[in-house]
Design a protein around this motif. Structure first.
Motif, PDB file in Angstrom:
ATOM      1  N   HIS A   7     -11.843 -20.199 -21.669  1.00 43.20           N
ATOM      2  CA  HIS A   7     -12.140 -21.574 -21.245  1.00 43.20           C
ATOM      3  C   HIS A   7     -13.188 -21.506 -20.138  1.00 43.20           C
ATOM      4  O   HIS A   7     -12.872 -21.292 -18.970  1.00 43.20           O
ATOM      5  N   HIS A  41     -17.759 -29.121 -22.667  1.00 46.23           N
ATOM      6  CA  HIS A  41     -17.100 -30.411 -22.871  1.00 46.23           C
ATOM      7  C   HIS A  41     -17.637 -31.094 -24.122  1.00 46.23           C
ATOM      8  O   HIS A  41     -18.834 -31.040 -24.412  1.00 46.23           O
ATOM      9  N   GLU A  74     -14.363 -27.622 -25.482  1.00 49.09           N
ATOM     10  CA  GLU A  74     -13.221 -28.280 -24.847  1.00 49.09           C
ATOM     11  C   GLU A  74     -13.304 -29.736 -25.269  1.00 49.09           C
ATOM     12  O   GLU A  74     -14.047 -30.527 -24.687  1.00 49.09           O
ATOM     13  N   SER A  99      -8.069 -31.250 -24.291  1.00 50.58           N
ATOM     14  CA  SER A  99      -7.651 -31.676 -22.949  1.00 50.58           C
ATOM     15  C   SER A  99      -7.834 -33.170 -22.782  1.00 50.58           C
ATOM     16  O   SER A  99      -8.626 -33.791 -23.488  1.00 50.58           O
ATOM     17  N   HIS A 101      -9.140 -36.009 -20.082  1.00 52.84           N
ATOM     18  CA  HIS A 101      -9.986 -36.180 -18.901  1.00 52.84           C
ATOM     19  C   HIS A 101     -10.226 -37.668 -18.674  1.00 52.84           C
ATOM     20  O   HIS A 101     -10.223 -38.455 -19.623  1.00 52.84           O
ATOM     21  N   HIS A 139      -5.214 -27.584 -19.518  1.00 53.46           N
ATOM     22  CA  HIS A 139      -4.645 -28.184 -18.287  1.00 53.46           C
ATOM     23  C   HIS A 139      -3.712 -29.376 -18.523  1.00 53.46           C
ATOM     24  O   HIS A 139      -4.006 -30.492 -18.118  1.00 53.46           O
ATOM     25  N   ARG A 142      -2.524 -32.146 -15.601  1.00 58.39           N
ATOM     26  CA  ARG A 142      -3.168 -33.329 -15.001  1.00 58.39           C
ATOM     27  C   ARG A 142      -2.153 -34.462 -14.845  1.00 58.39           C
ATOM     28  O   ARG A 142      -1.774 -35.108 -15.825  1.00 58.39           O
ATOM     29  N   ASP A 206     -11.507 -21.647 -16.450  1.00 57.65           N
ATOM     30  CA  ASP A 206     -12.145 -22.969 -16.528  1.00 57.65           C
ATOM     31  C   ASP A 206     -13.383 -23.000 -15.623  1.00 57.65           C
ATOM     32  O   ASP A 206     -13.696 -24.008 -15.004  1.00 57.65           O
TER      33      ASP A 206
HETATM   34 ZN   LIG Z   1     -10.960 -29.921 -18.685  1.00 55.77          ZN
END
Ligand SMILES: [Zn+2]
Ligand SMILES: [Zn+2]
Length: 247
Positions: A7, A41, A74, A99, A101, A139, A142, A206
Motif C-alpha cells: 500500500h 488513489h 487504492e 478504503s 475516504h 485502514h 477510520r 501507506d
Molecule cells: Zn487511504
C-alpha cells in the motif's frame, strides 16, 4: 522481516508526493523488499489519476532494481458500496486495496443519527468486500466511517480479504479520532477480534512517496502489542500472501 509493502502512493495520487514508481522501487530495494505494490488513489479522489492511467498501468516494467512490482489501486468505496474503477480495469490489475475516504464519501452531519449511518457504512463495506478484485481492506480504523466490526471481519474471512494494519493511521500525522472514538483503540479492538477468527493481516506503510516505503514501525508495534500470530502476517509469509492475492 517484511518481504513486501503493498500500500504505497506515487505522484499519480495527486497529493502528498511527486515521486514516481521508479523512486519507490529504489527505496524498496534499499530496504530489502522483494515486492512493492503501487496503489494510487482511485479517480474519485480529487486530483487523482483518471481511469485511463489505471488501464495502462499493468504495462509498466514489472521488475526494477530487483524488486517485483505489483500494479494495484487504492479504490474508493463509494456511497452504495461501488468501487471507483470499472471491473474491466480492475481485471488487469494485480489486486486492489479498498478504503473509505472523505471525499468522495460524505461524513455524518453534526447531530445526524449515528445508527443509520453505521448501517449504511457496514452495507457498503460488505458490498465492496464481496468484489473479487478487493484483496486488502484498507485502514478500517477510520472512525469517521463507523461500521459493524463483526460483520466486516466475517466478510473478510468469507471473501479471503487481508485486513490491513495501516502505519499512517497509528502515527501522529494520521490520527483520525472522532469525539469519543480513538483510532488506536479501534485498531486494537479490531485486531483482537481478527485474532480470535484467525484472520490474516497485512502491515502497510501507506507511504505517499519513497521516504516511507517499507517502513511500518507503528503497525509492527501494534501487531506485537496484541501478540498477532506471526504465521498470520502476510508480509512475512510468501505462501499466505500468494493465497490471499489470488482471485
Ligand atoms: Zn487511504
Ligand atoms: Zn493510501
Amino acid at each position: 522481516m517484511n518481504i513486501c509493502d503493498l500500500h504505497t502512493h506515487t505522484i499519480a495520487s495527486g497529493h502528498g508526493t511527486r515521486d514516481t514508481i521508479t523512486d519507490l522501487a529504489k527505496a524498496a530495494a534499499a530496504r530489502g523488499l522483494a515486492m512493492l505494490g503501487v496503489t494510487d488513489h482511485g479517480p474519485a479522489t480529487p486530483g487523482a489519476a483518471a481511469v485511463s492511467y489505471f488501464r495502462a498501468l499493468p504495462d509498466v516494467p514489472r521488475e526494477r532494481f530487483g524488486v517485483r512490482i505489483l500494479c494495484g489501486a487504492e479504490v474508493n468505496i463509494l456511497e452504495g458500496g461501488e468501487l471507483d474503477l470499472p471491473a474491466e480495469v480492475l481485471d488487469r490489475l494485480d489486486y486492489c486495496v479498498a478504503s473509505m475516504h472523505h471525499p468522495p464519501r460524505k461524513r455524518p452531519k453534526p447531530g445526524e443519527d449515528a445508527a443509520p449511518v453505521k448501517a449504511r457504512n457496514t452495507e457498503d463495506y460488505l458490498k465492496a468486500l464481496a468484489d473479487q478484485h478487493v484483496r486488502i481492506l484498507g485502514h478500517f480504523d477510520r472512525t469517521q466511517f463507523d461500521a459493524e466490526l463483526d460483520a466486516v471481519l466475517d466478510a473478510c474471512a468469507a471473501h479471503r480479504v487481508l485486513l490491513e494494519i495501516n502505519n499512517v493511521s497509528l502515527s501522529d500525522e494520521g490520527w483520525h479520532d472522532e469525539p469519543g472514538i480513538s483510532a488506536k483503540d479501534r485498531i486494537r479492538e479490531t485486531l483482537l477480534a481478527a485474532k480470535r477468527r484467525r484472520l490474516a493481516v497485512i502491515l502497510s506503510s501507506d507511504s505517499h512517496g519513497a521516504a516511507g516505503v517499507g517502513l511500518m514501525p507503528f503497525a509492527e508495534a501494534m501487531a506485537a502489542e496484541v501478540s498477532y500470530p506471526e504465521e498470520l502476517i502476510a508480509n512475512r509469509n510468501p505462501h499466505l500472501l500468494a493465497y490471499y492475492l489470488a482471485r
